[in-house]
Design a protein around this motif. Sequence first.
Motif, PDB file in Angstrom:
ATOM      1  N   MET A 152       4.607  -2.833   2.517  1.00 45.26           N
ATOM      2  CA  MET A 152       4.443  -3.212   1.122  1.00 45.26           C
ATOM      3  C   MET A 152       2.959  -3.211   0.742  1.00 45.26           C
ATOM      4  O   MET A 152       2.586  -2.715  -0.327  1.00 45.26           O
ATOM      5  N   ILE A 153       2.120  -3.752   1.619  1.00 45.30           N
ATOM      6  CA  ILE A 153       0.673  -3.773   1.387  1.00 45.30           C
ATOM      7  C   ILE A 153       0.157  -2.333   1.290  1.00 45.30           C
ATOM      8  O   ILE A 153      -0.586  -1.986   0.379  1.00 45.30           O
ATOM      9  N   CYS A 154       0.562  -1.498   2.213  1.00 45.35           N
ATOM     10  CA  CYS A 154       0.106  -0.109   2.236  1.00 45.35           C
ATOM     11  C   CYS A 154       0.490   0.655   0.972  1.00 45.35           C
ATOM     12  O   CYS A 154      -0.246   1.532   0.525  1.00 45.35           O
ATOM     13  N   SER A 155       1.619   0.318   0.398  1.00 42.40           N
ATOM     14  CA  SER A 155       2.081   1.053  -0.782  1.00 42.40           C
ATOM     15  C   SER A 155       1.192   0.834  -2.006  1.00 42.40           C
ATOM     16  O   SER A 155       1.243   1.622  -2.946  1.00 42.40           O
ATOM     17  N   VAL A 156       0.363  -0.210  -2.001  1.00 42.52           N
ATOM     18  CA  VAL A 156      -0.542  -0.451  -3.134  1.00 42.52           C
ATOM     19  C   VAL A 156      -2.016  -0.468  -2.719  1.00 42.52           C
ATOM     20  O   VAL A 156      -2.887  -0.581  -3.572  1.00 42.52           O
ATOM     21  N   ASP A 157      -2.287  -0.332  -1.438  1.00 41.57           N
ATOM     22  CA  ASP A 157      -3.656  -0.396  -0.905  1.00 41.57           C
ATOM     23  C   ASP A 157      -4.361   0.946  -1.123  1.00 41.57           C
ATOM     24  O   ASP A 157      -4.295   1.835  -0.286  1.00 41.57           O
ATOM     25  N   GLN A 158      -5.050   1.081  -2.238  1.00 43.07           N
ATOM     26  CA  GLN A 158      -5.666   2.356  -2.616  1.00 43.07           C
ATOM     27  C   GLN A 158      -6.887   2.712  -1.773  1.00 43.07           C
ATOM     28  O   GLN A 158      -7.156   3.891  -1.547  1.00 43.07           O
ATOM     29  N   ASN A 159      -7.638   1.736  -1.299  1.00 41.65           N
ATOM     30  CA  ASN A 159      -8.841   2.040  -0.515  1.00 41.65           C
ATOM     31  C   ASN A 159      -8.582   1.989   0.998  1.00 41.65           C
ATOM     32  O   ASN A 159      -9.514   2.097   1.789  1.00 41.65           O
TER      33      ASN A 159
END
Length: 181
Positions: A152-159
Motif C-alpha cells: 500500500m505504501i509503495c503504491s503511493v510512494d513517488q520518490n
Amino acid sequence: MEVAACKRSLSRRASSSSFRLRSPSLNSVRLRRVFDIFDKNHDGMITVQEIHHALARLGLETDLCHLESTIESFINPANIGLTYDGFVALHQSLDQTFFGLDLEEEDESDLTEAFKVFDEDGDGFISAQELQAVLWKLGLPEGKEIGRVEQMICSVDQNHDGRVDFFEFKHMMQSVLVRTS
C-alpha cells in the motif's frame, strides 16, 4: 530492504497503479468495504454512534451532536442510520466540499489533520508500521499483514523512499476519491 522491495514492486506495477487508484469501480468497492467496517452489527446501516466509535478508534475526537447534524440529512427518516446509498451520498458531498478541483487553505488544513492521524510519531512521514497501526485500530485485515501494508505504501510512494510524505499523501487523496463533478 523496504526501499528495494518498493522499487521492485513499483517497477512491476507502474502502469497499473495509476489505474488502480483512479478506477471508479475499485473506489466503489473500497467505499463498500469502509461501509461494512463501520457497520459493526452488520444490519446494513451505519448509525452516528458507529461512525463516532470508528473516528474515536482513530484518535479523532468528534462532537456527537455536530456529527449527527452533519449526517442526519443523509439518513432516510424511516431508518436509524445511513444505508449504503446514504453513505455514498455523504461521501460524495464530503468529496465535493473538501476535495474539489481547487484545494483552498482550509482544505489543506483538513488534509494536514488527516495526515497526522497516520503520522503517529510526527516525523512528517507515514511508515508502513504507522499505517499498519491505524489499519489495526480500524479492525482492517490488512493491519495484520505488514507485506500488504508495504505494498500500500509503495503504491503511493513517488520518490521510492519506502514511506509517504505529505505531498504524496495529498496526491493520493486527490487521486483515490471518486469525482462527483
